[in-house]
Each structure stands twice: as C-alpha cells, then as structure tokens.
Design a protein around this motif. Structure first.
Motif, PDB file in Angstrom:
ATOM      1  N   SER A  10      73.778  47.847  -0.278  1.00 16.25           N
ATOM      2  CA  SER A  10      73.511  48.578   0.962  1.00 16.25           C
ATOM      3  C   SER A  10      74.348  49.854   0.968  1.00 16.25           C
ATOM      4  O   SER A  10      75.397  49.940   0.323  1.00 16.25           O
ATOM      5  CB  SER A  10      73.842  47.719   2.181  1.00 16.25           C
ATOM      6  OG  SER A  10      75.227  47.439   2.222  1.00 16.25           O
ATOM      7  N   ASP A  36      70.875  45.358   9.942  1.00 19.23           N
ATOM      8  CA  ASP A  36      71.715  44.473   9.123  1.00 19.23           C
ATOM      9  C   ASP A  36      72.964  44.108   9.921  1.00 19.23           C
ATOM     10  O   ASP A  36      73.117  44.478  11.093  1.00 19.23           O
ATOM     11  CB  ASP A  36      72.079  45.143   7.797  1.00 19.23           C
ATOM     12  CG  ASP A  36      72.695  46.529   7.981  1.00 19.23           C
ATOM     13  OD1 ASP A  36      72.794  46.994   9.140  1.00 19.23           O
ATOM     14  OD2 ASP A  36      73.061  47.159   6.984  1.00 19.23           O
ATOM     15  N   HIS A  57      70.518  46.263   4.645  1.00 21.14           N
ATOM     16  CA  HIS A  57      69.979  45.015   4.106  1.00 21.14           C
ATOM     17  C   HIS A  57      69.633  44.053   5.245  1.00 21.14           C
ATOM     18  O   HIS A  57      70.225  42.982   5.395  1.00 21.14           O
ATOM     19  CB  HIS A  57      70.966  44.388   3.135  1.00 21.14           C
ATOM     20  CG  HIS A  57      70.986  45.082   1.812  1.00 21.14           C
ATOM     21  ND1 HIS A  57      71.624  44.586   0.698  1.00 21.14           N
ATOM     22  CD2 HIS A  57      70.436  46.257   1.424  1.00 21.14           C
ATOM     23  CE1 HIS A  57      71.467  45.411  -0.318  1.00 21.14           C
ATOM     24  NE2 HIS A  57      70.754  46.444   0.099  1.00 21.14           N
TER      25      HIS A  57
END
Length: 622
Positions: free
Chosen positions: A367, A385, A433
């Motif tokens: 990420s 995320d 992510h």
C-alpha cells in the motif's frame, strides 16, 4: 530420425567417432548450399567462441511479448555426401531478419543435427550456425542419437559433435550459462518480460552424473522458469517414451521450475500434459518434421510468449520454402510452407504469474501512504483500508473521512435492508488495501450508499479548468442486470431540470459514472457549455475482476480510460467543466428525478478527484 520397421520409431546407426584434438571443417563456397565444400586445415578446427551481440540483434528484455524459436531434427540435410545447408541457413536468416519485430530471444535445436555424427556432417552444420555466432545470437544445441553412438550416455567422451558444438563454441555468448563437465549438457539464460528464463539443453541420454548436474543448475537458479529441451521425451499424443518417463520421474516431476519441455526424435508432432508434484501443469511438446518433404526443410517452431494475454501462440513454418515462393513452387512445396494442423499451430494458455508462484512468487504491491497520492490539485480522496481490527465484513458506521483534508467527508445513507461493509479486497495496483462492499438491489430498492456532507466544498465545484475522477471497482459473480444495472460508482446529485438544462432527459443527474446492463462504464454529464448530456462509453468489463476507471477532462475534451487505456467512444465535442446546483456527490448510488434509484452491488476501492487533467502515468494504478 531414420526409417524403421515401426512407424514413428527409429533405430540409430552407429556413428564413427573422432578424437577431440583434431578435426576438419567444411567451408561452403557460398552461404546458400553446401554441396561444394573444401576442407579446412586442421589448425582452424577449434570452434571460435560466440561473438558479442552485433548491431541489429537487440531483443527487448522488458517486453512482455517475446519469441522462442525451435528447430527439430535436421539430420537428412546432413547425411554423408548429401549435405545441403541451404534450408538451415534460410531458417537462421529468417530469425536474424525478423528478430526485432518478433522479439526473438533464443533458438533451441532439439538434436539429430546430423544423420551419422560424422566429422564432415558436424562441421557442415556447425558452419551454418556461424550465421548466429557472427551476430551474437543466443542458441542451444544438444546431441541426438544420430549425432553420437546411441548406446552411450553423456559420459561417452570425445566425438565430432562435441568438437563442433562443445562448450568452447558458446563461451562468451550472450546467453551461455555453462555446461556439464562432460560437455554434452548445457544451460542458457536470457532475459525477457523483465525476468530471467532458462533453457536447459540435455543430452540424448543422461547419466547419473547428468541428472545430478541438471538438479544442481536448477538449485542454483531457484526462481528461474525453465524450458527443458532434449531429443527424446514425448513419443505420441499424451504419451511418453520409456526414457521420457524416466526423465519425468527423475527430474521433471519434482522440479516445478520446468513448465515446458521440447523434444524431437519421433513423428508426427504431438503434445502431452502432466501435473507435477506441486500440482502444476507441465506442457510437453514433440516437434519433428524429418518425415516430410525435403527432410522437414529445416522447419522452425515459433513459440510466441505473451505474458499480458497469458498465452503461448505456436506457429510452424519453413523459411526456406517461404523464401522461394515468389519464384513459383510445386504443389508439394506449397503444402509445406506453413503447417496449420492442430499439432503444428496452436495456443497454450498459461497464467504465468500463478504458474510460477510456487518458486518465484510476485510480491504483492505494498500500500502507498495517503501523502503520496495527494497530487497537486487533489480536492477529494476516499480510501477504505485500515479497518482490519474491525473484522472481515464489519459494517460501516458513522462518517467516512476525506483523507485529502479538504473536508469532503461522506455520510452513510441506508435504504431498506442491506448494508455497507468494509473489505480487505482490492485492486492489485490500488494505493489503499481495502474497499467497501455494497449490497444494492432494485425492485425492491435496498442497500446503503455514501453522500458528501452538506456544505462540502466539492458540492459546488464546477471544474472549469479540467478534472480527473478515478475509481476502482469489482462486480461479484451474482451481479444481475435485472437487479443491479445502472448503479453509480461516483457522481453528483441534482438534475438537469434543476440546473435549467432541459435538453435530453431533464430528470437525469448532473454527473454519474455508472455501469450499464452490459457492465459498460459510462460517464454521463451536463458540462457547463452544453444544454444536453455528454457521454463517454467503455466496453463490457467481466465480473470478479478489479478494474480501474479514470475520467479526464483537460478543460476542453473528456476522455474515459479503463486500466489506463482510452476507450473508443469518447466524444469529440468540447466539454467544459461540470454543472452544479450545490448538492452532494454520491459513492455507490445513482439518483433519478432527485430520488435514489439504484445502489451499487459490488466493491468500490479508492476514489480520487483532482481539479486538473492528470496524465496516465499519474493515475492511482501506476
């Protein structure tokens, strides 16, 4: 391969042997044809090392499309007094002439270069291969049962074959990695598609030392995919010879790196597939055309690798016959120029990343921090995320923050049953992510979506100087156009009628990036300079796949991109800015006539809005 009592099988002739220290070469009086030749002095016998790559031979090591060329048994062209180099040289010239356009990275000969393994025969084909030596082209050869005594293995000692094609010939070449101490086995390394590949060229018969050497070489290159070449392995469709089975049992099955094997010896051409100890498929190909016109006319197989399409496209041609087509050919020759049977022209589907993951896994892209994604002009950035501690499928509650710091936070709106939850699933090139899982449904309408809070700066923005809107999305297997079509990924509320723009349907929203009943992304907006709706259309996007979309307006024109590629239906008319009536933007929802009409059924990843046109290289998936 010679004729025998059993069709498709051969009995080798015992070839005369010669000492390693002295031998003669045949040098042709012209590059085409080798029937007229003169002996060279013994002092010139030692094969010269391969030359450095010459101008013009520059395979692209980064391109994800490249070609491996394969030449099977050429023995009938090098048979005692019947020596004809022209077909082999025509094939080698073809590789040189088409090397750049085909990105040809390597040539593998599969053995039985000669009929009897005699000094003159080996010298003649060795001279033909100087065409590649002079240009520094990477290639490999190996001994077939007609190049050496078939009753021996790789510990047989000196032979005319080894004199011509021993390790000395390849030293300093662009791909030569090394040879076994006996000189009959070699490995070659080349770079293609941004990684290292190996061709492991093995003798007609491996000894125990030969097997140990091959295992050692692969152990020293544990992350390198391997194409194994040898003279005998597959003997007919879905069948291995007894020696081929030994190779499988003692070497191939337990070495996941070997994904493709190539052999000659038998005919007709055939294929087999086996699963190795890791549970992965190994493709085993038999290619041999010596039983056809002119001893196979030095036909070559072109294995065209395409790592973007995850396929190897295979073609079989005779450059020697093709090169003479303009002069007129007989019927038999016309039939042999190109072979198009199922065993000669085919495609092999391989998910290369998945196939190689057991020994060379591709690390997941990490990420990227929010700060790296806040390019100049960013007015809103939502990512999903950082919710791992809440558990998979945890419900979204409260406010979803705009991490750009511009105050365009999102509030949750629920319609009927169904909810909105966090997910760790994401596009492999997505900065954050995580994603949101929407569970929208129409008739009855239900689900949950997000809208910018009242007074958010984005609500009144008109983007006269241009904009870039990006989003990642994935639709599930149960996506049904009857219930889920025309849901919005991102868009703004307010109707054309409310903005005083009544051309087209006045109840349509002012801007929406939606998915049609055929899962085509559509950007439909009312620009500042138009009364009607301007529309950009993408193509159908398959289910269960992550996609990246970008809508880019440079202040004059708007272009829709799918995975960084512009779509075909981008309007040519000028489109300036976005009309606003000061109402919120939506994520996962679509309004019609000022009322929520559809909610996304799928996952939505990072969404970013920038108040200028970004180049493709600045998109979030780069």
């Amino acid at each position: 391969m010679c004729t025998s009592d059993e069709p498709g099988h051969e009995h080798a002739q015992e070839a005369p042997q010669a000492g390693a220290g002295r031998r003669n070469f045949l040098r042709a009086t012209a590059l085409i044809g080798a029937a007229a030749a003169v002996a060279l002095p013994a002092a010139t016998a030692r094969a010269a090392p391969a030359a450095a790559p010459a101008a013009g031979w520059r395979p692209d090591p980064r391109s994800r499309r490249f070609t491996l060329a394969v030449m099977p048994d050429t023995q009938y062209l090098f048979d005692g007094p019947s020596i004809d180099r022209a077909p082999v040289e025509a094939s080698l010239r073809y590789l040189l002439e088409h090397g750049r356009e085909e990105n040809i990275v390597f040539l593998s000969h599969l053995g039985d270069l000669t009929q009897n393994g005699a000094r003159e025969e080996c010298a003649a084909i060795g001279e033909a291969f100087r065409l590649l030596d002079r240009r520094g082209v990477g290639y490999s050869v190996l001994a077939g049962n007609h190049d050496v005594r078939s009753s021996t293995d790789d510990q047989r000692g000196p032979t005319p074959y080894l004199d011509v094609f021993g390790p000395d010939r390849f030293q300093g070449g662009p791909a030569f990695g090394g040879a076994s101490p006996d000189g009959y086995n070699s490995f070659h390394l080349f770079r293609a598609a941004g990684r290292e590949w190996m061709v492991l060229a093995l003798d007609w018969r491996l000894s125990a030392k030969g097997f140990d050497w091959a295992r050692k070489i692969m152990a020293e290159h544990p992350r390198t995919p391997v194409v194994l070449t040898t003279h005998e392995l597959v003997d007919e469709d879905d069948s291995l010879s007894s020696y081929g089975q030994k190779l499988w049992d003692q070497l191939i099955e337990d070495h996941d790196q070997i994904f493709l094997t190539l052999n000659g010896h038998y005919w007709p051409a055939a294929r087999a597939t086996r699963k190795n100890a890791a549970g992965n498929e190994v493709h085993l190909h038999l290619t041999n055309y010596q039983n056809r016109y002119f001893g196979g006319a030095a036909m070559i197989r072109l294995y065209r690798f395409d790592l973007d399409r995850n396929v190897i496209d295979v073609e079989t041609i005779s450059p020697w016959i093709l090169g003479r087509a303009a002069k007129g050919l007989g019927e038999l020759e016309r039939q042999e120029m190109e072979l198009s049977g199922d065993a000669d022209r085919f495609s092999v589907e391989i998910d290369f990343e998945d196939r190689f993951s057991g020994f060379a896994p591709v690390p997941a892209r990490p990420s990227r921090p929010v700060s790296k994604m806040l390019v100049p002009g960013t007015v809103a950035y939502w990512r999903f995320d950082g919710h791992e501690g809440e558990g998979a499928g945890a419900a979204v509650t409260g406010t979803v923050r705009d991490v750009s710091g511009r105050g365009n936070d999102l509030s949750l709106v629920t319609v009927g049953s169904g909810g909105l939850s966090w997910s760790s699933d994401h596009h492999p090139d997505q900065p954050g992510h995580g994603s949101l899982e929407f569970q929208g449904h129409k008739s009855p309408l239900k689900g949950a979506y997000l809208r910018t809070v009242d007074g958010a700066p984005l609500n009144s923005a008109t983007f006269e100087d241009g904009y870039t809107i990006e989003a990642f999305y994935r639709l599930p297997a149960d996506w049904d156009p009857a219930h889920h079509a025309w849901s919005g990924l991102v868009g703004r509320t307010g109707t054309g009628g409310a903005a005083g723009k009544t051309a087209d349907d006045p109840d349509e929203p002012l801007a929406t990036l939606s998915l049609s009943n055929d899962r085509e992304p559509q950007w439909a907006v009312r620009p500042l300079n138009q009364e009607g709706i301007a529309t950009n259309w993408g193509h159908q996007t398959p289910l269960e796949t992550w996609w990246h979309l970008a809508v880019v307006n440079d202040g004059e024109h708007t272009t829709l991109y799918v995975e960084g590629c512009p779509v075909v239906r981008n309007p040519k008319a000028a489109t300036v800015g976005l009309t606003s009536v000061g109402l919120p933007w939506l994520l996962g929802g679509y309004e019609y006539a000022g009322q929520i009409d559809q909610i996304l059924h799928g996952r939505l990843g990072d969404v970013r809005i920038v108040e200028r046109a970004l180049p493709v290289t600045s998109f979030m998936n780069h």
